[in-house]
Design an enzyme around this catalytic site. Structure first.
Site, PDB file in Angstrom:
ATOM      1  CB  CYS A 334      -0.971   0.003   1.180  1.00 14.81           C
ATOM      2  SG  CYS A 334      -0.226  -0.367   2.767  1.00 14.81           S
ATOM      3  NE  ARG A 363       1.821  -9.700   4.975  1.00 17.87           N
ATOM      4  CZ  ARG A 363       0.515  -9.540   4.776  1.00 17.87           C
ATOM      5  NH1 ARG A 363      -0.349 -10.338   5.384  1.00 17.87           N
ATOM      6  NH2 ARG A 363       0.068  -8.599   3.961  1.00 17.87           N
ATOM      7  CD  GLN A 381      -0.622  -8.873   0.046  1.00 17.12           C
ATOM      8  OE1 GLN A 381       0.026  -7.839  -0.079  1.00 17.12           O
ATOM      9  NE2 GLN A 381      -1.543  -9.013   0.980  1.00 17.12           N
ATOM     10  CG  ASP A 383      -1.957  -5.447  -2.274  1.00 18.17           C
ATOM     11  OD1 ASP A 383      -3.161  -5.281  -2.001  1.00 18.17           O
ATOM     12  OD2 ASP A 383      -1.034  -5.118  -1.512  1.00 18.17           O
ATOM     13  CG  HIS A 385      -3.490  -0.196  -2.456  1.00 17.03           C
ATOM     14  ND1 HIS A 385      -2.509  -1.099  -2.803  1.00 17.03           N
ATOM     15  CD2 HIS A 385      -3.765  -0.402  -1.145  1.00 17.03           C
ATOM     16  CE1 HIS A 385      -2.192  -1.817  -1.740  1.00 17.03           C
ATOM     17  NE2 HIS A 385      -2.933  -1.420  -0.723  1.00 17.03           N
ATOM     18  CE  LYS A 464      -9.790  -7.811   8.306  1.00 22.37           C
ATOM     19  NZ  LYS A 464      -8.568  -8.630   8.230  1.00 22.37           N
ATOM     20  CG  HIS A 510      -5.801  -0.859   1.787  1.00 23.75           C
ATOM     21  ND1 HIS A 510      -4.450  -0.754   2.035  1.00 23.75           N
ATOM     22  CD2 HIS A 510      -6.366   0.255   2.322  1.00 23.75           C
ATOM     23  CE1 HIS A 510      -4.213   0.359   2.696  1.00 23.75           C
ATOM     24  NE2 HIS A 510      -5.351   0.981   2.882  1.00 23.75           N
TER      25      HIS A 510
END
Length: 645
Positions: A334, A363, A381, A383, A385, A464, A510
């Site tokens: 992000c 992680r 991910q 991912d 945004h 979320k 996100h």
């Protein structure tokens, strides 16, 4: 006083037990499956507890409902510990919580337990269940509890007492076994009759690798034998589908714990599956007006401090130094996407900005929780945004929901939705959290999706939507998430110029749909038991020869199919045909093409499916059409399109 029990007003005298109050409103048969009670405020009570003064209502908690199963399983953990202490008196007990689908208990023993110990432990548990021993609660001072556990030679219980606030604690006793526990528990050990021990593992005391390694026994319990047997069948089916086992057998991926624990080595076939999935997903995002971006793996620690990740997430991060400057290895994408947004001045006409990245993140996961592709330290991910004006927020959330629906539909997954609200450890104003939470609720309701509220489980920067898909054997998997964030755009001073010529603050969404690609591929492998759909199979067809006379014809079939976009291999080994067919079936190849003398003369192949069905002799053009139609079939519903090449 009067207490409401299932719509009935029940007279309760001071000191009356909860059980007595419930029995006045429930039939004998119904009451037999009650394990606890819930007050109007949500507090769970033992049936032996006194009805609290001023209690307005009591709800029976049945063994088969979620709260009832948690209580039953935790009680069964106590029964298992009692059985272990009878059989292994020197064992020291630690903790034994209920977990999803079962329970565990950790023991400090000279020799770690093995599955060979299970029959004796289960037999002792059955004797305890048959005895229907009551779970008796007693509230004592911490000093009294410490003296008791010291006398019993239970140092772990004494250590746990030191971390408990307050002057008193509760103890529960069944038979000769006493445990430190908040409760509640089932009324007696007879409720633990439908139980099964499942596996053993090592576990460090309090999860700290510096502490002693304990022996953990996992088990499960249900309200009755029928439910237990159904679960055990599911467990056996899950073992058959285990992606770690199938990954080895199908040569998809490998793990090398001595080199890179918790990180995946993708083998050629597995990498091909991943590449097909990634290419498809990039095309989908381009089609839906996302811009593909990529951020760096390392950002200065000050950036993570500014975002709040350092304060709220650093235990999950890795850090390094470059020329004495501290950097954080990204656990998510992000921040880079916000910095990309801030790279130039934006107008309201530029919004929304949708940034998509197949971002590799790291992680810090403890070794004890690593689990194949499902829990790793390095993963990718899908991912994205979305930075938009507040008035665009609901529409953007709805578009993400539609994308989730399309993906789940492609694989035939049913799913459940929960909205997770503000946790205690969070940043941002109450007003921002209320706006974000309401936007999620309104979008989900407008989409016509049922949902539940998962109180306090939001991200530290915003609420979320969490989506849990259901696979073909009924297991739930957390994958998709949509998070609304008013806070980080404020911290990074993101703005756009509105129609009024003034600077305004965008809101950020996100979102990840597959979540982790590694995890999603693991789920797909288990859902399909390795037999991936034809569009995703790394090897869509395999050409087999009967004798070496057919080698040239088999190679010609392979080359012709490759020219039409089919992923095809050839097996010309000097082996019996039955052996080669069996190997192709074990490799989960969708189309098995046999070329013998007749097929060579006709310029085609005899087509068999991995299921064993024989489709007979087909030309190369017919085979390519079959593969194409099979690959395109899942895409006929919804807004997605399959690219055959």
């Amino acid at each position: 006083m009067e207490v409401q029990v299932e719509g009935q007003a029940v007279a309760v005298a001071p000191g009356d037990a909860v059980a007595a109050a419930l029995q006045k409103a429930l039939s004998g048969k119904k009451f037999k499956s009650v394990v606890a009670a819930r007050t109007a405020e949500g507090t769970l009570l033992d049936l032996s507890a006194s009805v609290p003064q001023g209690c307005a209502a009591l709800t029976p908690v049945f063994a088969e409902e979620p709260d009832g199963l948690r209580i039953l399983r935790h009680s069964t953990a106590h029964v298992m510990a009692a059985a272990v202490k009878r059989l292994f008196p020197a064992a020291k007990v630690t903790i034994g919580p209920a977990i999803e689908n079962g329970f565990y208990y950790d023991f400090d023993v000279e020799r770690p337990f093995s599955s060979e110990d299970f029959p004796a432990i289960e037999a002792e548990m059955a004797r305890l269940a048959e005895a229907r021993l009551p779970f008796a609660r007693k509230d004592v001072s911490k000093a009294e509890a410490a003296a008791l556990f010291t006398a019993e030679g239970e140092p772990y219980k004494v250590e746990l007492l030191e971390s408990i606030e307050g002057d008193t604690v509760s103890l529960y006793t069944c038979g000769e076994f006493t445990d430190l526990c908040r409760g509640p528990h089932v009324p007696h050990t007879g409720f633990a009759r439908a139980a099964k021990l499942l596996s053993v593992a090592g576990a460090y005391w309090r999860g700290d690798e510096k502490n002693r390694m304990l022996s953990r026994i996992y088990g499960t319990a249900f309200a009755d034998e029928k439910a237990l047997n159904a679960y055990l069948k599911q467990v056996e089916e899950a073992k058959r589908r285990d992606h770690r086992k199938l990954g080895r057998e199908l040569n998809l991926f490998a793990f090398k714990e001595d080199v890179a624990p918790g990180m995946v080595f993708w083998l050629p076939k597995g990498m091909l599956v991943r590449t097909i999935l990634e290419d498809f997903w990039r095309r989908e995002h381009l089609k839906r007006n996302y811009d593909i971006v990529q951020g760096p793996q390392l950002l200065r620690v000050e950036t993570w401090q500014k975002s709040g990740h350092y304060d709220h997430y650093r235990e999950n991060m890795y850090f390094t130094k470059i020329e004495d400057d501290a950097y954080g290895i990204k656990p998510m994408n992000c921040i880079a996407h916000m910095l990309i947004y801030g790279n130039e001045l934006r107008s309201y006409r530029d919004l929304p900005q949708r940034y998509f990245e197949l971002g590799v993140v790291h992680r810090h996961e403890k070794s004890g929780v690593l689990h194949g592709l499902l829990r790793v330290r390095q993963f990718t991910q899908d991912d994205a945004h979305i930075l938009c004006a507040p008035e665009q927020l609901e529409g953007e959330i709805l578009e993400v929901i539609h994308l989730i629906r399309d993906l789940m539909g492609l694989f035939g997954f049913q799913y459940k939705v929960a909205i997770s609200t503000r946790p205690k450890d969070s940043i941002g104003t109450d007003e921002a959290w209320d706006l974000a939470t309401n936007a999620l609720i309104q979008a989900v309701e407008k989409a016509g999706i049922s949902y539940e509220i998962n109180a306090g489980d939001g991200a530290f920067y915003g609420p979320k939507i969490d989506v849990r898909l259901l696979d073909c054997i009924g297991r739930e998997w957390q994958c998709s998430t949509i998070q609304v964030d008013f806070t980080l755009p404020e911290r990074f001073d993101l703005t756009y110029v509105g129609q009024d010529g003034e600077r305004h603050r965008p809101v950020m969404v996100h979102r990840a749909i597959m979540g982790s690609l590694e995890r999603f591929i693991g789920i797909l492998i288990e859902n399909y038991a390795g037999a991936l759909p034809t569009w995703l199979a790394p090897e869509q067809a395999r050409v087999l020869t009967v004798t070496e006379v057919g080698d040239a014809a088999a190679l010609a079939v392979r080359d012709a199919l490759r020219a039409q976009g089919v992923r095809v291999a050839v097996d010309t080994r000097n082996e019996k045909l039955g052996f080669k067919v069996r190997e192709a079936q074990l490799a989960k190849v969708p189309y098995i093409l046999v070329v013998g003398e007749k097929e060579a003369q006709e310029g085609g192949a005899n087509v068999r499916l991995r299921s064993g069905e024989n489709l007979g002799l087909k030309s190369v053009a017919e085979i390519a059409a079959l593969v194409r139609a099979d690959a395109e079939e899942p895409f006929k519903q919804g807004g997605m399109r399959y690219s055959f090449a």
